[in-house]
Design an enzyme around this catalytic site. Structure first.
Site, PDB file in Angstrom:
ATOM      1  N   GLY A 250       2.166  -9.233  -5.215  1.00 56.67           N
ATOM      2  CA  GLY A 250       2.263 -10.124  -4.062  1.00 56.67           C
ATOM      3  C   GLY A 250       1.476 -11.416  -4.285  1.00 56.67           C
ATOM      4  CG  ASP A 251      -2.529 -10.954  -4.740  1.00 60.08           C
ATOM      5  OD1 ASP A 251      -2.283 -11.005  -3.530  1.00 60.08           O
ATOM      6  OD2 ASP A 251      -3.204 -10.057  -5.274  1.00 60.08           O
TER       7      ASP A 251
END
Ligand SMILES: Nc1ncnc2c1ncn2[C@@H]1O[C@H](COP(=O)(O)OP(=O)(O)O)[C@@H](O)[C@H]1O
Ligand SMILES: O=P(O)(O)OC[C@H]1O[C@](O)(COP(=O)(O)O)[C@@H](O)[C@@H]1O
Length: 306
Positions: A250-251
């Site tokens: 996600g990051d």
């Protein structure tokens, strides 16, 4: 300049256990340590994609020293406040038949230490980008992200928030440039089940109506969906590969999206680089390398569905 904020960094201790059995001694088959925490992951991928940035937040104790040393070794710029009480947490990520995560608490941040952090935020200028990622440690006011956004409101600063539940819902009134919940977080925020793309679009649009300029919903192996500031809806497929460690996918997507947007000014390109970066991390032991992202970007197709 781009600034990432990791209020509660971590050492990510990633281990492989053949079969995890509760209540018994389990031996690991493979182990790795990485400097972690969502903002730090964003910093690492941004740098790989040639976007200079500075990582901010709090570190403490011997584990905090590891974070600082690792960032230095990776040639990353940072300006962390050193906290006196406690130590930077160690988050355990167990890869077994299922993935289990145990995330630590983190140090106790004093008012004086928090004020030193605010002094850094107060020095940001027009044109800067501020990425607020991850949870807020229990010792800090849960309104902290709101307070930071209020503090920079008078300047032309694009703020990105990657957080969940009320932390995210409460910042929407300050009109963040981008938010990136995953589909599970989206469902949880509205207390609903998402059964179709139509459902995802409906609730993503709700977040936009509540104030977010761009809403990016990541959906793991099912790709991602973007409702852009002008109301267009784009979907992305995923690259093909074998998942090795999805921590930080996600990051990586947030970093890829911002990098793609800064390079092209196009939301389609932003989504493409975001999806390639997320996939490349999911298919790697550590975070993705630049070479791998560049390779996977060829596989990503963006569709405008609205
Ligand atoms: N198994 C996978 N295969 C291909 N791409 C993936 C996979 N898992 C994640 N990705 C990519 O990374 C993005 C972010 O992953 P996701 O798991 O949704 O984020 P988070 O870590 O925030 O839950 C996805 O939207 C997708 O583009
Ligand atoms: O998989 P994601 O959501 O991209 O984030 C992974 C990172 O988030 C963490 O799980 C910490 O999350 P929180 O800050 O929300 O507690 C780190 O251990 C890890 O590096």
């Amino acid at each position: 300049m781009i600034y990432t904020v990791t209020l509660n960094p971590s050492i990510d201790y990633v281990i492989k256990v053949e079969k995890l059995v509760n209540g018994q001694v389990n031996r690991v088959n493979e182990e790795h340590v990485y400097p972690g925490g969502k903002g730090i992951n964003v910093t690492r991928i941004l740098k790989s994609l040639d976007n200079e940035n500075i990582a901010l937040g709090f570190v403490s104790g011997f584990t905090g020293d590891y974070i600082i040393d690792s960032l230095q070794e990776l040639n990353l710029k940072s300006n962390f406040i050193k906290v006196k009480e406690g130590f930077t947490r160690i988050n355990v990520k167990i890869k077994s038949e299922e993935e289990t995560e145990i995330n630590g608490q983190g140090p106790k941040i004093s008012e004086e230490e928090l004020n030193r952090f605010f002094e850094i935020i107060d020095r940001l200028v027009d044109g800067d980008i501020l990425i607020l990622s991850g949870s807020i440690p229990a010792c800090l006011d849960e309104k902290l992200y709101e307070n930071i956004m209020k503090r920079v409101e008078d300047r032309d600063i694009k703020v990105i928030v990657d957080a969940t539940k009320n932390l995210l819902l409460n910042v929407l009134k300050y009109k963040p440039f981008l938010i990136k919940p995953n589909n599970h977080e989206l469902a949880e925020m509205f207390g609903v089940e998402l059964n179709s793309t139509k459902d995802v679009v409906f609730y993503a649009k709700k977040l936009k109506e509540m104030g977010a300029q761009n809403v990016l919903i990541s959906m793991g192996k099912d790709g991602a969906l973007l409702v852009s500031e002008n109301g267009e809806v784009f979907t992305s497929n995923v690259a093909k590969g074998e998942v090795i460690n999805s921590v930080g996918a996600g990051d990586s997507m947030v970093a890829g999206f911002i990098s793609g947007y800064l390079k092209s000014g196009s939301y389609e390109e932003a989504l493409r680089l975001g999806a390639a970066s997320g996939g490349a991390t999911a298919f790697s032991s550590d975070l993705a390398t630049r070479e791998f992202i560049d390779k996977l970007v060829e596989e990503i197709k963006i569709q405008k569905i609205n």
